[in-house]
Design a protein around this motif. Structure first.
Motif, PDB file in Angstrom:
ATOM      1  N   ASN B  38      88.052  -2.191  25.156  1.00 44.49           N
ATOM      2  CA  ASN B  38      88.352  -0.864  24.611  1.00 44.49           C
ATOM      3  C   ASN B  38      89.789  -0.774  24.071  1.00 44.49           C
ATOM      4  O   ASN B  38      89.985  -0.423  22.901  1.00 44.49           O
ATOM      5  CB  ASN B  38      88.073   0.208  25.673  1.00 44.49           C
ATOM      6  CG  ASN B  38      88.058   1.608  25.067  1.00 44.49           C
ATOM      7  OD1 ASN B  38      88.439   1.806  23.924  1.00 44.49           O
ATOM      8  ND2 ASN B  38      87.616   2.582  25.832  1.00 44.49           N
ATOM      9  N   GLY B  50      87.225   6.840  19.949  1.00 46.34           N
ATOM     10  CA  GLY B  50      85.873   7.158  20.425  1.00 46.34           C
ATOM     11  C   GLY B  50      84.876   6.031  20.128  1.00 46.34           C
ATOM     12  O   GLY B  50      84.047   5.681  20.965  1.00 46.34           O
ATOM     13  N   THR B  53      85.266   3.199  22.515  1.00 44.41           N
ATOM     14  CA  THR B  53      84.640   3.498  23.815  1.00 44.41           C
ATOM     15  C   THR B  53      83.128   3.258  23.752  1.00 44.41           C
ATOM     16  O   THR B  53      82.554   2.659  24.664  1.00 44.41           O
ATOM     17  CB  THR B  53      84.926   4.968  24.213  1.00 44.41           C
ATOM     18  OG1 THR B  53      86.344   5.143  24.271  1.00 44.41           O
ATOM     19  CG2 THR B  53      84.312   5.321  25.538  1.00 44.41           C
ATOM     20  N   THR B 100      84.498  12.738  27.016  1.00 46.43           N
ATOM     21  CA  THR B 100      85.063  11.936  25.918  1.00 46.43           C
ATOM     22  C   THR B 100      84.610  12.484  24.566  1.00 46.43           C
ATOM     23  O   THR B 100      85.416  12.663  23.652  1.00 46.43           O
ATOM     24  CB  THR B 100      84.640  10.449  26.052  1.00 46.43           C
ATOM     25  OG1 THR B 100      85.347   9.896  27.150  1.00 46.43           O
ATOM     26  CG2 THR B 100      84.961   9.643  24.813  1.00 46.43           C
ATOM     27  N   VAL B 104      87.225  14.007  21.941  1.00 42.54           N
ATOM     28  CA  VAL B 104      87.361  13.356  20.628  1.00 42.54           C
ATOM     29  C   VAL B 104      87.113  14.377  19.520  1.00 42.54           C
ATOM     30  O   VAL B 104      87.827  14.417  18.520  1.00 42.54           O
ATOM     31  CB  VAL B 104      86.407  12.141  20.514  1.00 42.54           C
ATOM     32  CG1 VAL B 104      86.287  11.658  19.078  1.00 42.54           C
ATOM     33  CG2 VAL B 104      86.889  11.006  21.399  1.00 42.54           C
ATOM     34  N   THR B 109      92.490  12.870  21.365  1.00 44.45           N
ATOM     35  CA  THR B 109      92.492  11.432  21.656  1.00 44.45           C
ATOM     36  C   THR B 109      93.759  10.982  22.399  1.00 44.45           C
ATOM     37  O   THR B 109      93.664  10.152  23.311  1.00 44.45           O
ATOM     38  CB  THR B 109      92.322  10.638  20.346  1.00 44.45           C
ATOM     39  OG1 THR B 109      91.157  11.134  19.695  1.00 44.45           O
ATOM     40  CG2 THR B 109      92.153   9.162  20.598  1.00 44.45           C
ATOM     41  N   LEU B 112      93.279  11.185  26.038  1.00 43.91           N
ATOM     42  CA  LEU B 112      92.408  10.116  26.543  1.00 43.91           C
ATOM     43  C   LEU B 112      93.175   8.799  26.633  1.00 43.91           C
ATOM     44  O   LEU B 112      93.002   8.031  27.577  1.00 43.91           O
ATOM     45  CB  LEU B 112      91.200   9.940  25.608  1.00 43.91           C
ATOM     46  CG  LEU B 112      90.104  10.998  25.719  1.00 43.91           C
ATOM     47  CD1 LEU B 112      89.112  10.859  24.579  1.00 43.91           C
ATOM     48  CD2 LEU B 112      89.370  10.864  27.042  1.00 43.91           C
ATOM     49  N   LEU B 189      84.230   7.919  30.626  1.00 43.52           N
ATOM     50  CA  LEU B 189      85.359   8.263  29.748  1.00 43.52           C
ATOM     51  C   LEU B 189      85.745   7.120  28.819  1.00 43.52           C
ATOM     52  O   LEU B 189      86.061   7.333  27.654  1.00 43.52           O
ATOM     53  CB  LEU B 189      86.581   8.636  30.597  1.00 43.52           C
ATOM     54  CG  LEU B 189      86.678  10.066  31.119  1.00 43.52           C
ATOM     55  CD1 LEU B 189      87.795  10.170  32.149  1.00 43.52           C
ATOM     56  CD2 LEU B 189      86.935  11.044  29.979  1.00 43.52           C
ATOM     57  N   PHE B 190      85.731   5.887  29.341  1.00 38.61           N
ATOM     58  CA  PHE B 190      86.296   4.773  28.577  1.00 38.61           C
ATOM     59  C   PHE B 190      85.324   3.614  28.333  1.00 38.61           C
ATOM     60  O   PHE B 190      85.730   2.589  27.775  1.00 38.61           O
ATOM     61  CB  PHE B 190      87.559   4.248  29.283  1.00 38.61           C
ATOM     62  CG  PHE B 190      88.545   5.334  29.576  1.00 38.61           C
ATOM     63  CD1 PHE B 190      89.125   6.052  28.542  1.00 38.61           C
ATOM     64  CD2 PHE B 190      88.866   5.680  30.878  1.00 38.61           C
ATOM     65  CE1 PHE B 190      90.018   7.077  28.797  1.00 38.61           C
ATOM     66  CE2 PHE B 190      89.753   6.711  31.146  1.00 38.61           C
ATOM     67  CZ  PHE B 190      90.331   7.412  30.100  1.00 38.61           C
ATOM     68  N   SER B 228      75.942   6.713  30.342  1.00 39.60           N
ATOM     69  CA  SER B 228      77.108   7.146  29.554  1.00 39.60           C
ATOM     70  C   SER B 228      76.947   6.729  28.093  1.00 39.60           C
ATOM     71  O   SER B 228      77.314   7.487  27.187  1.00 39.60           O
ATOM     72  CB  SER B 228      78.401   6.604  30.144  1.00 39.60           C
ATOM     73  OG  SER B 228      78.435   5.217  30.092  1.00 39.60           O
ATOM     74  N   LEU B 232      77.268   9.013  24.749  1.00 43.56           N
ATOM     75  CA  LEU B 232      78.186   8.622  23.661  1.00 43.56           C
ATOM     76  C   LEU B 232      77.415   8.458  22.346  1.00 43.56           C
ATOM     77  O   LEU B 232      77.894   8.829  21.278  1.00 43.56           O
ATOM     78  CB  LEU B 232      78.921   7.318  24.009  1.00 43.56           C
ATOM     79  CG  LEU B 232      79.913   7.401  25.178  1.00 43.56           C
ATOM     80  CD1 LEU B 232      80.403   6.020  25.573  1.00 43.56           C
ATOM     81  CD2 LEU B 232      81.102   8.289  24.832  1.00 43.56           C
TER      82      LEU B 232
END
Lengths: 138, 292
Positions: B38, B50, B53, B100, B104, B109, B112, B189-190, B228, B232
């Motif tokens: 990432n 984003g 991620t 996230t 975003v 950002t 984050l 989140l990441f 997740s 996303l």
């Protein structure tokens, strides 16, 4: 505790999770992983050959959310040699594999009389399906 | 510095080679690749945060699926512990990913980035204090809590060095479940696996053997990262043509590392990973602060 006959490691058998149950989960994960690898490689090759003239900046401007939002559209891209359609199909293989191993886990929990953990796993799956529906309709 | 202007062939090859190296070194160091993929995608390749991620989460899902297939066949992961902990980790991951997408879209950002920098910075001491050797604890050490007793969180695993099956029993399940909340959040989140937090919980708090902790962490990560990644994707942050070369490279690198070079497990590679984490922690924090 009894042991699996012929197993090199001779790990004592669990009354709920037998060697067979582990093998079923491992097979599901392996096929999911291999399916992803095959389709992702096809997707990347198709992408490079069909869209190789593009700079990556152009690809980043795509919106995968709107581009693949309906099933007919998706299959249109797939049969039209759409790179992203192949890759997404590969990712779907991994998703199916992970869901399969979770279903197998749940079935064995209930068969083994471990209702609390079985129910917990069912709840997690409901959350997951909710999440996937969210991915479709959000 | 951005390499996005180069032609697609070159970029795909660079991405696959980079991800292979991360997967390979990660397998030898006992870490997943998300913590490196990432920040590198954002800081070195210039991919918007984003999207980096989203790509990282797909890579981690691939690595987890491939590694779990091997571990499960060897019957190493503790399915009961994984089922209990993933019940906490999955909602955390869904919440983190939704956050996230939201941040975003709001253009937050830098926030984050600062949080990622702090998470990477925190990973270093956690990784250093984690045990890296097999040191099975006796079955009777520690008093099991009520959850552990009710759910029967105990098992056996085959210890390679001693060539025998060793029993173990979990403890402090409730505390470990608490650790899974931040673990799930950072996963969402990441797009990272949060393996360091998982292993910290299972190894240090729950008292499981290291090998079982590591395999169980990998096993349950698949479900958390999958949920997740779904969020996303819904938020338009998964670009398949970016994610695929990374996942292919990472998965094959991790497979090669764990399958063919098990003897290379050594302290030097861990220090390389620690150095990389520290560099990316400071770099990400700096980027977050200057773009705030």
């Amino acid at each position: 505790m009894n042991a699996d006959q012929g197993d090199a490691c001779v790990i004592p058998n669990d009354p709920t999770f037998t060697k067979k149950s582990y093998d079923q989960m491992a097979d599901a994960l392996l096929y999911g992983f291999l399916g992803f690898l095959l389709l992702a490689v096809i997707g990347v090759i198709v992408g490079v050959y069909k869209e190789g003239y593009l700079s990556f900046n152009t690809i980043l401007k795509q919106n995968p959310r709107s581009e693949y939002w309906t099933v007919p559209q998706y299959f249109g891209y797939l049969f039209g040699g759409g790179a992203n359609a192949f890759i997404l199909m590969g990712i779907a293989f991994m998703v199916a594999a992970t869901l399969s191993r979770t279903i197998i886990t749940t079935v064995y929990f209930f068969k083994g009389g471990e209702r609390v953990l079985g129910t917990v796993t069912v709840l997690v799956m409901i959350m997951l399906v909710g999440c996937l529906l969210l991915a479709r309709y959000w | 510095m951005s390499v996005l202007g180069i032609d697609l062939w070159t970029l795909v090859i660079v991405l696959v080679v980079f991800a292979f190296a991360v997967g390979f070194l990660g397998a030898l160091a006992g870490l997943g690749g998300g913590e490196i993929i990432n920040p590198v995608l954002y800081l070195v390749f210039g991919v918007p945060f984003g999207f980096s991620t989203g790509a990282s989460s797909v890579s981690v899902m691939g690595t987890s699926t491939a590694a779990s297939a091997e571990y499960v066949r060897a019957r190493v992961p503790d399915i009961r512990v994984a089922s209990l902990l993933q019940a906490v980790k999955v909602p955390g991951a869904i919440g983190g990913a939704a956050l996230t997408v939201y941040l975003v879209r709001l253009g937050w950002t830098p926030v984050l980035l600062i949080v990622l920098g702090l998470v990477l910075g925190l990973t270093v001491p956690l990784y250093v204090i984690a045990r890296h050797e097999e040191d099975p604890r006796p079955e009777t050490s520690g008093k099991p809590d009520r959850i552990t007793q009710e759910l029967g969180l105990k098992g056996n695993y085959f210890d390679q060095s001693r060539k025998k099956v060793l029993p173990y029993r979990a403890k402090h399940s409730a505390w470990t479940m608490l650790v899974m909340i931040p673990s799930g959040l950072v996963t969402g989140l990441f797009g990272i696996g949060g393996g360091v937090l998982n292993i910290l919980g299972m190894d240090r708090i729950m008292g499981l053997p290291m090998k079982v902790s590591s395999a169980t962490s990998n096993f349950m990560n698949g479900l958390a990262v999958m949920s997740s990644a779904g969020v996303l994707f819904a938020g338009g942050l998964v670009i398949p043509q970016l994610a695929a070369p990374l996942a292919i490279g990472c998965v094959t690198g991790a497979y090669t590392g764990s399958r063919f070079f098990p003897r290379f497990h050594n302290q030097q590679i861990r220090w390389v990973f620690i150095a990389l984490l520290m560099v990316f922690s400071v770099w990400t924090l700096y980027k977050g602060v200057v773009t705030l």
